[in-house]
Design an enzyme around this catalytic site. Structure first.
Site, PDB file in Angstrom:
ATOM      1  N   HIS A 164     -27.595  45.304 -27.185  1.00  0.00           N
ATOM      2  CA  HIS A 164     -27.309  46.299 -26.145  1.00  0.00           C
ATOM      3  C   HIS A 164     -26.615  45.657 -24.941  1.00  0.00           C
ATOM      4  CE1 HIS A 164     -30.477  44.733 -23.521  1.00  0.00           C
ATOM      5  NE2 HIS A 164     -31.244  44.663 -24.599  1.00  0.00           N
ATOM      6  N   HIS A 195     -31.743  44.293 -30.072  1.00  0.00           N
ATOM      7  CA  HIS A 195     -32.149  43.531 -28.905  1.00  0.00           C
ATOM      8  C   HIS A 195     -32.095  42.023 -29.159  1.00  0.00           C
ATOM      9  CE1 HIS A 195     -33.851  47.281 -27.179  1.00  0.00           C
ATOM     10  NE2 HIS A 195     -34.131  47.554 -28.441  1.00  0.00           N
TER      11      HIS A 195
END
Length: 212
Positions: free
Chosen positions: A9, A150
């Site tokens: 992200h 992540h």
């Protein structure tokens, strides 16, 4: 064969502040939004068949920027959620070091030995993430799948496909909005591209984040 385009992200407000965020649903910063859009542009001409993300909004939004250019919906898998940092979530790295000096030192030297207070350890993350990726490989043979996740999630799967234990966790870097490419054919995984940030305007970011 399945090809997985794995992205981290974009930058969040807590990345900027050096807070450990874990499974807290922190938003993208203005720069993180721009990074997500730049990743989308970099992948505009890459054929995608399916888009999948962690349920957390920072991964969902990053995935949505990319999926939108391909007219695809964003699906969610909770197994892709960031590591649960437990009592460390929302706390600045410097304060964690003061409150948990031994655990903090161990996290940066032997991360595989750390059980987060009230959270997960890296083996917990490795198991759930690997199960998710094995399902992707089984269910999407012949396709290209975008996965937005992540730092710890990406490192866990990259270590896993390379046959490395979680003691190698810190030897892999994942910059915000980086692009990785991995492939699986007949149960054999291979790494094609890792931590590419050229689409963000630099080969090496030089950024060392204090919190995941």
């Amino acid at each position: 064969m399945v090809r997985i385009i794995l992205v981290r992200h974009g930058e969040t407000t807590w990345n900027l502040e050096g807070r450990y965020q874990g499974q807290v649903d922190t938003p993208l910063s203005p720069r993180g939004i721009e990074q997500g859009k730049m990743a989308a542009e970099a992948l505009r001409d890459v054929p995608l068949d399916y888009c999948l993300a962690s349920p957390l909004s920072r991964a969902q939004d990053t995935c949505r920027f990319i999926a939108g250019l391909h007219g695809l919906p964003v699906h969610s898998d909770p197994r892709l959620t960031e590591i649960a940092h437990g009592a460390w979530e929302g706390v600045h790295a410097e304060d964690i070091e003061k409150q948990y000096p031994e655990e903090f030192h161990l996290w940066h030297t032997h991360p595989e030995k750390v059980q987060m207070p009230g959270g997960e350890n890296l083996e917990d993350v490795r198991r759930r993430v690997r199960a998710a990726f094995d399902d992707i490989a089984r269910d999407h043979d012949g396709q290209t799948v975008l996965v937005a996740a992540h730092d710890a999630v990406n490192k866990a799967i990259l270590c896993g496909i390379l046959g490395l234990g979680m003691d190698h966790f810190w030897q892999i870097k994942q910059d915000n909005a980086c692009i990785n490419v991995i492939e699986c054919a007949n149960g054999t995984w291979r790494l094609v591209l890792m931590n590419s940030t050229v689409h963000l305007g630099y080969l090496v970011s030089g950024i060392e984040q204090k919190g995941l």
